[in-house]
Design a protein around this motif. Structure first.
Motif: not given
Length: 182
Positions: A35-59
């Motif tokens: 996220i920090a790297l993405l904000k360096m590339l796109k400083p106006d970054l406000v909302t990100v979508g995450v698509l995953t079916n491999s992460l557990n609830e804690e992650k």
């Protein structure tokens, strides 16, 4: 002989550790750093979508916390099937107004297979960048991939997609981060 059987689990663990050492030269990067790297590339970054079916609830909770600490809202969507991807994608774009979509794990096989083709085609039309866990997708329309190699972050950015989503590669040099434009 029975005296040494107590050491077998320890010996097995040491062997597994040593066998995994060559893999540590290139490793995954924590979500907060991404996220920090993405904000360096796109400083106006406000909302990100995450698509995953491999992460557990804690992650999932960890990645939500780490992004909120940096002022970025996250919407996590879990497709159970390839047919879920179009519905979740539309929800991310229309309702959540995501600016980028992240597929966080190489284990997200349905998202990096047929699902990726859908995401690539539609995200280009919607001017949304897709961030992937493997650099090989950059040549196939992905926006961003990052790896950690020998303690240094190597960020690979697709220049064409960067221009499309309004991102720019920083010109300042950082000894711990290398930006590679393709």
């Amino acid at each position: 002989m029975k005296e040494h059987t107590a050491y077998r689990p320890i010996l097995s663990a040491v062997i597994m550790f040593l066998a995994s050492l060559p893999l540590w030269g290139q490793s995954s990067v924590p979500f907060g750093q991404q996220i920090a790297l993405l904000k360096m590339l796109k400083p106006d970054l406000v909302t990100v979508g995450v698509l995953t079916n491999s992460l557990n609830e804690e992650k999932k909770q960890q990645l939500i916390r780490s992004s909120l600490q940096q002022g970025v809202n996250v919407f996590v969507a879990v497709p159970n099937d390839v047919r879920d991807i179009p519905v979740l994608y539309k929800k991310m774009i229309e309702e959540k107004k995501v600016q980028l979509i992240i597929i966080p794990n190489i284990e997200d096989r349905i998202l990096l297979g047929i699902g990726y083709e859908y995401l690539k085609e539609n995200s280009l039309l919607d001017r949304i960048g897709v961030c992937v866990p493997d650099v090989k997708f950059i040549a196939n329309g992905a926006f961003f991939a990052v790896i950690k190699e020998d303690g240094k972050l190597i960020v690979t950015v697709n220049q064409r997609i960067a221009a499309l989503v309004g991102a720019t590669i920083p010109v300042q040099q950082n000894p711990s981060i290398s930006f590679v434009a393709r």
